[in-house]
Design a protein around this motif. Structure first.
Motif, mmCIF file in Angstrom:
data_model
loop_
_atom_site.group_PDB
_atom_site.id
_atom_site.type_symbol
_atom_site.label_atom_id
_atom_site.label_comp_id
_atom_site.label_asym_id
_atom_site.label_seq_id
_atom_site.Cartn_x
_atom_site.Cartn_y
_atom_site.Cartn_z
ATOM 1 N N LEU A 160 50.173 64.513 66.198
ATOM 2 C CA LEU A 160 48.945 65.267 66.436
ATOM 3 C C LEU A 160 47.874 64.878 65.429
ATOM 4 C CD1 LEU A 160 50.335 68.862 67.109
ATOM 5 C CD2 LEU A 160 49.872 67.035 68.745
ATOM 6 N N TYR A 161 46.637 64.891 65.889
ATOM 7 C CA TYR A 161 45.486 64.591 65.031
ATOM 8 C C TYR A 161 44.502 65.736 65.200
ATOM 9 C CZ TYR A 161 41.830 61.731 62.800
ATOM 10 O OH TYR A 161 40.862 61.240 61.951
ATOM 11 N N PHE A 162 44.458 66.629 64.203
ATOM 12 C CA PHE A 162 43.541 67.770 64.277
ATOM 13 C C PHE A 162 42.138 67.340 63.892
ATOM 14 C CE2 PHE A 162 47.456 70.174 64.264
ATOM 15 C CZ PHE A 162 47.147 71.294 65.027
ATOM 16 N N CYS A 163 41.178 67.689 64.755
ATOM 17 C CA CYS A 163 39.770 67.370 64.504
ATOM 18 C C CYS A 163 39.012 68.663 64.220
ATOM 19 C CB CYS A 163 39.136 66.699 65.717
ATOM 20 S SG CYS A 163 39.921 65.167 66.233
ATOM 21 N N PHE A 164 38.132 68.597 63.234
ATOM 22 C CA PHE A 164 37.284 69.743 62.927
ATOM 23 C C PHE A 164 35.804 69.382 63.078
ATOM 24 C CE2 PHE A 164 41.290 70.436 60.812
ATOM 25 C CZ PHE A 164 41.586 71.732 61.196
ATOM 26 N N ASN A 165 35.540 68.141 63.450
ATOM 27 C CA ASN A 165 34.197 67.699 63.808
ATOM 28 C C ASN A 165 34.238 67.384 65.300
ATOM 29 O OD1 ASN A 165 31.689 66.541 64.175
ATOM 30 N ND2 ASN A 165 31.806 65.254 62.350
ATOM 31 N N GLU A 166 33.951 68.392 66.108
ATOM 32 C CA GLU A 166 34.191 68.271 67.537
ATOM 33 C C GLU A 166 33.355 67.190 68.210
ATOM 34 O OE1 GLU A 166 32.327 71.690 69.861
ATOM 35 O OE2 GLU A 166 32.532 72.551 67.864
ATOM 36 N N SER A 167 32.216 66.848 67.660
ATOM 37 C CA SER A 167 31.352 65.865 68.303
ATOM 38 C C SER A 167 31.889 64.443 68.194
ATOM 39 C CB SER A 167 29.938 65.928 67.706
ATOM 40 O OG SER A 167 29.968 65.629 66.322
ATOM 41 N N THR A 168 32.728 64.196 67.186
ATOM 42 C CA THR A 168 33.239 62.832 66.990
ATOM 43 C C THR A 168 34.752 62.738 67.191
ATOM 44 O OG1 THR A 168 33.582 63.138 64.595
ATOM 45 C CG2 THR A 168 31.403 62.374 65.316
ATOM 46 N N CYS A 169 35.375 63.799 67.650
ATOM 47 C CA CYS A 169 36.838 63.850 67.717
ATOM 48 C C CYS A 169 37.420 62.713 68.553
ATOM 49 C CB CYS A 169 37.287 65.191 68.285
ATOM 50 S SG CYS A 169 39.086 65.401 68.325
ATOM 51 N N SER A 170 36.950 62.576 69.778
ATOM 52 C CA SER A 170 37.501 61.557 70.682
ATOM 53 C C SER A 170 37.326 60.159 70.116
ATOM 54 C CB SER A 170 36.835 61.651 72.056
ATOM 55 O OG SER A 170 37.116 62.893 72.664
ATOM 56 N N ASN A 171 36.150 59.881 69.566
ATOM 57 C CA ASN A 171 35.891 58.550 69.011
ATOM 58 C C ASN A 171 36.760 58.282 67.783
ATOM 59 O OD1 ASN A 171 33.946 57.955 70.930
ATOM 60 N ND2 ASN A 171 32.255 58.738 69.690
ATOM 61 N N ASP A 172 36.923 59.290 66.932
ATOM 62 C CA ASP A 172 37.744 59.123 65.729
ATOM 63 C C ASP A 172 39.188 58.798 66.087
ATOM 64 O OD1 ASP A 172 35.532 59.691 64.207
ATOM 65 O OD2 ASP A 172 36.083 61.772 63.810
ATOM 66 N N VAL A 173 39.742 59.556 67.017
ATOM 67 C CA VAL A 173 41.142 59.342 67.407
ATOM 68 C C VAL A 173 41.294 58.017 68.136
ATOM 69 C CG1 VAL A 173 43.072 60.243 68.760
ATOM 70 C CG2 VAL A 173 41.584 61.805 67.503
ATOM 71 N N ASP A 174 40.334 57.677 68.968
ATOM 72 C CA ASP A 174 40.386 56.412 69.696
ATOM 73 C C ASP A 174 40.365 55.230 68.725
ATOM 74 O OD1 ASP A 174 40.325 54.954 72.242
ATOM 75 O OD2 ASP A 174 38.331 54.320 71.598
ATOM 76 N N THR A 175 39.555 55.342 67.682
ATOM 77 C CA THR A 175 39.492 54.271 66.675
ATOM 78 C C THR A 175 40.823 54.109 65.953
ATOM 79 O OG1 THR A 175 37.127 54.652 66.320
ATOM 80 C CG2 THR A 175 38.332 53.488 64.580
ATOM 81 N N VAL A 176 41.422 55.233 65.569
ATOM 82 C CA VAL A 176 42.715 55.196 64.876
ATOM 83 C C VAL A 176 43.796 54.630 65.786
ATOM 84 C CG1 VAL A 176 44.532 56.603 63.824
ATOM 85 C CG2 VAL A 176 42.131 57.098 63.334
ATOM 86 N N ASN A 177 43.820 55.061 67.043
ATOM 87 C CA ASN A 177 44.838 54.572 67.981
ATOM 88 C C ASN A 177 44.715 53.077 68.233
ATOM 89 O OD1 ASN A 177 46.110 57.035 68.327
ATOM 90 N ND2 ASN A 177 44.931 57.602 70.139
ATOM 91 N N LYS A 178 43.488 52.587 68.327
ATOM 92 C CA LYS A 178 43.285 51.154 68.536
ATOM 93 C C LYS A 178 43.757 50.352 67.326
ATOM 94 C CE LYS A 178 39.426 51.383 71.810
ATOM 95 N NZ LYS A 178 37.975 51.137 72.030
#
Length: 214
Positions: free
Chosen positions: A139-157
């Motif tokens: 799990l990757y908890f995000c607390f900056n909702e506007s960048t959550c998807s991009n942050d996780v996508d970057t890490v996964n890539k």
């Protein structure tokens, strides 16, 4: 055992405050005229302009009170917290539970409690995804909702690239959990606000007694 005059007065004031706070929560929850939201929700969308304001926006629910549980949530939160605070102060003969320190601890515990709930819920999803695809999913908890998807996508890539290049023997991926949107669409937010509201009468009474003594 009969209540003293002061305790009766405090109980009445706490009840009045509950009715006032419940009305406020009902309004920010859409002011729905039906317990299953089959009727009109009088204030639906009325607070949309405040959702982008820091702190204030984080405690405004996304959805209207769409089920019976939303109507019971603030009552449950208020009653539970009220009786816990009263028991704590009376049992330990203290006023600690009426202090600002207790309020801070209460808020932290409520927010952390919902994080545990999300971890349990999405943790099951992560485990199923890992078993189905033969990869490691966390799990990757995000607390900056506007960048959550991009942050996780970057890490996964990045982890996928390491796996493909042979730097890692197992593919690691993260499942995003966007904390604030999850909270605002949950009835837990209304429960939490009800619990916080229950602390306020004790705090006001403590301030009044200190001022009276001085």
């Amino acid at each position: 055992m009969a209540l003293s005059g002061n305790k009766k007065f405090f109980l009445v004031m706490a009840l009045i405050w509950f009715l006032v706070s419940y009305s406020i929560f009902w309004f920010i929850g859409g002011a729905c005229t039906n317990i299953f939201s089959g009727g009109k929700c009088l204030s639906a969308g009325a607070l949309d302009g405040f959702r982008g304001i820091p702190i204030i926006g984080s405690i405004l629910p996304y959805d209207t009170w769409s089920s019976l549980m939303f109507f019971f949530a603030p009552l449950t939160g208020f009653a539970l917290c009220y009786f816990v605070i009263r028991w704590f102060n009376e049992y330990f003969e203290t006023k600690v539970a009426s202090s600002l320190l207790f309020f801070v601890l209460l808020v932290i515990a409520l927010y952390f409690g919902y994080m545990i709930n999300l971890a349990w819920h999405y943790g099951n999803n992560a485990a199923l995804a890992a078993e189905r695809n033969g990869i490691s999913v966390s799990l990757y908890f995000c607390f900056n909702e506007s960048t959550c998807s991009n942050d996780v996508d970057t890490v996964n890539k990045e982890y996928a690239a390491q796996y493909q290049s042979g730097q890692s023997t197992k593919l690691v991926q993260f499942l995003p959990v966007n904390y604030w949107p999850e909270l605002r669409k949950s009835m837990y937010l209304i429960f939490m606000l009800g619990a916080i509201a229950a602390w306020l009468p004790f705090f006001v009474l403590e301030l009044y007694e200190k001022q009276k003594e001085s």
